[in-house]
Design a protein around this motif. Sequence first.
Motif: not given
Length: 345
Positions: A170-190
Amino acid sequence: MTASPLRTRRVPTARLTMQITEVREEGEPVVLVHGNVSSAAFWRTTLPLLPERYRPIAPDLRGFGGTDPLPIDATRGLHDHVDDLAALLAALGVTRAHLVGWSMGGGVVMQYLREHPAAVRSVTLVNPVSPYGFGGTRGVDGILNSADGAGSGGGTAHPEFVARLAGGDRGEESPLSPRSVLAACYVKPPLRPAYEDEYVEAMLTTRTGEDHYPGDSTATTVWPGTAPGTRGVLNSLSPLHFRIDDLHLVDPKPPVLWIRGEDDVIVSDTSMFDLAHLGAIGAVPDWDGTPAQPMVAQTRGVLERYAASGGAVREVAVAGAGHAVHLERPEEFGSALLEVLEVLA
């Protein structure tokens, strides 16, 4: 319009028991089909937007959310999901419905329209997967790059993402965590979407393994060295098993809305999830010149044929939005959706 609380229930059908999210049990049915690595929770901001004359129904597909995790026979393309959806609507007593599909759910909706056109009042495609599947094709007509479907299927998923998904990260320490993928790929940052924690929990309901996500794979001598297997989600999206190039032949032809974020990095002509594009930019080694899949152009080509054959099609490209335009621009999305729903009012 009165906002209603979301509620979930499990509905037994002739095929499996499916969980649905809804706000009311009366009105004109609008069925909202989620995408890969998600669940009906991703429609939580959309369901309350619909006026009371509509009955929004958001099912969890098999292997996601609270629906029975039956295995996916990828050789049937998306037909397992289509047949599940038909069984659900029969159990609910729904004979005709508006269909809304996001990402993989867009493919489910297109396949449903192809199989059951008389049961569909309208179609809304939200950043849909290409009618020629995901990966492994070139050109607007979806020509296979290799007869074995190399570059598509279960072997194209990043192993670390799969492991973190399976491990409940549930974290975002890795760019390949689900949360990181959600933030970077499902929606447009920031942008960080409202209800982000709920969306991460929905992603973590994804069943993993060869029968689910990502599925099995086959080794090939053709670059990039992986070809689709016969089981699981990503193989069901392989162009070997999923291909809709005759949508223009369906009769009747309900109106179609195609709405997408212009900055989508998942479904794109330069997708960051397409190994061919990643090879072209040096992110996957030994690229042999295989062209990227023009996903948006392929969808446009199929819908242009649909329109030329008498169907009404409207394309809405939302500037500054990514893969989940319904989360990023809920009001704009809701307005466009209501327009197509009310064509038949």
